[in-house]
Design an enzyme around this catalytic site. Structure first.
Site, PDB file in Angstrom:
ATOM      1  CB  CYS A 138      -0.917  -0.018   1.221  1.00 36.99           C
ATOM      2  SG  CYS A 138      -1.968   1.446   1.328  1.00 36.99           S
ATOM      3  CB  CYS A 141      -0.671   2.599   4.015  1.00 35.87           C
ATOM      4  SG  CYS A 141      -2.126   1.869   3.296  1.00 35.87           S
ATOM      5  CG  ASP A 142       3.086   1.243   4.409  1.00 34.04           C
ATOM      6  OD1 ASP A 142       2.663   1.727   5.474  1.00 34.04           O
ATOM      7  OD2 ASP A 142       2.852   0.073   4.056  1.00 34.04           O
TER       8      ASP A 142
END
Ligand code: NAP
Length: 310
Positions: A138, A141-142
């Site tokens: 992701c 997200c990261d």
């Protein structure tokens, strides 16, 4: 023999969609059971720090597992019963659904399915061990954790190239590793990615191992035409080789599309009356914590209305 336990609403899946639906429906005084599957908390519980859920992590950093814990606590506060069991089969019709689970059979008047999807894994050494420690599925997200560092993206589809472009906002360099010269991604996306200075390419290449002691330090790459191997230094490996919705148990019960996603309308209703779906199992496109929670709430509001009027 005691009768099967009963609920007004049974929710399959304890990710953001399932927990948000559980919160709303139990707060509306329904008798709700939620089944937590193999990944308690869902995809978010696999994510380290979360920076993009409005209102959370503003003062202090917050992790995915902490958010998953809060979601569950919130649903349980209003009376949701959480069962740690896999749902193996669902049958029946509105008013009397039957759920065969690893903790026995449950009966429910209405059903919401939110079993999520699983990012497809390559199946190479180090991949599973370092998931969340440099290996990610992701970028949204990261990606921000890789500011100023070099990362590798695996895959040649729309997700891989779109996320590679997104990662250039943070990473000092993004290297796309793809197993052939051609791409399954759209031509427009391929052109945009190829024109980007921040993206390097390793084509006709396959990853063979993620390298590192606890955290990612590199990736072993085989160049297929020359059959040579390189240990490529990187601190992040983003894998985008497709997702598989966890919907095998729904086959023949509700309509699934050709990729296995549950077909829903704008009310999150499935093809079967009394059954709603939300979250990654029904979402090709967004797959965000907030959109899953939002779709879960839509499903819950419609289930509440259905149960009040039937
Ligand atoms: P995808 O289209 O299935 O692409 C998967 C990519 O991973 C392909 O390049 C494939 O290589 C590669 N791959 C598969 N297995 C692999 C393995 N074991 N090792 C190495 N590479 C492997 O998946 P996706 O990119 O997640 O897209 C899914 C769907 O969502 C598609 O329909 C896509 O169009 C859509 N989508 C659209 C957008 C957009 O429109 N902006 C964005 C994201 C996704 P090969 O090509 O060699 O098979």
């Amino acid at each position: 023999m005691s009768p099967n336990p009963q609920a007004d609403l049974a929710i399959v899946g304890g990710g953001a969609a399932g927990m948000a639906a559980a919160l709303y429906s139990s707060r509306a005084t329904l008798n709700v059971v939620l089944f937590e599957g193999a990944t308690p908390g869902g995809q978010i519980a696999l994510t380290d720090e979360v920076e993009n859920y409005p209102g959370l992590g503003v003062e202090e950093p917050i992790t995915g597992p902490e958010i998953a814990g809060l979601f569950q606590q919130h649903a349980e506060k209003f009376g949701t019963k959480v069962e740690y069991a896999l749902v193996e089969k669902v049958s029946g019709k509105a008013g009397a659904f039957s759920l065969e689970t690893t903790a026995g059979v449950w009966v429910a008047r209405a059903l919401m399915v939110a079993p999520g999807s699983s990012a497809r894994a390559i199946g190479i050494p180090g991949e599973k061990e370092m998931m969340g420690r440099g290996v990610s599925t992701c970028a949204t997200c990261d990606g921000p954790f890789f500011r100023g560092r070099e990362v590798v993206v695996i895959g040649g589809g729309d997700s891989a190239l779109q996320e590679a472009l997104f990662l250039t906002k943070f990473a000092s360099k993004v290297t796309v590793v793809h197993r052939r010269q051609g791409f399954s991604a759209s031509t427009a996306l391929v052109k945009r990615a190829q024109a980007h200075d921040g993206i390097d390419w390793k084509l006709d290449c396959v990853p063979e191992a993620i390298l590192g002691e606890g955290v990612v330090e590199g990736v072993r790459i085989r160049h297929l035409p020359s059959d040579t191997v390189e240990d490529f230094v990187t601190s992040g490996v983003f894998i985008f080789i497709g997702h598989t919705p966890n919907t095998a148990f729904l086959q023949g019960f509700v309509d699934l599309d050709a990729s296995g996603y549950v077909v829903v309308n704008r009310d999150q209703a499935t093809s079967r009356s009394g059954v709603w779906a939300a979250g990654d199992c029904a979402d090709h496109q967004y797959k965000q914590l907030i959109t899953s929670a939002g779709d879960g709430v839509k499903a819950a509001l419609n289930a509440i209305h259905f149960l009040e009027t039937h």
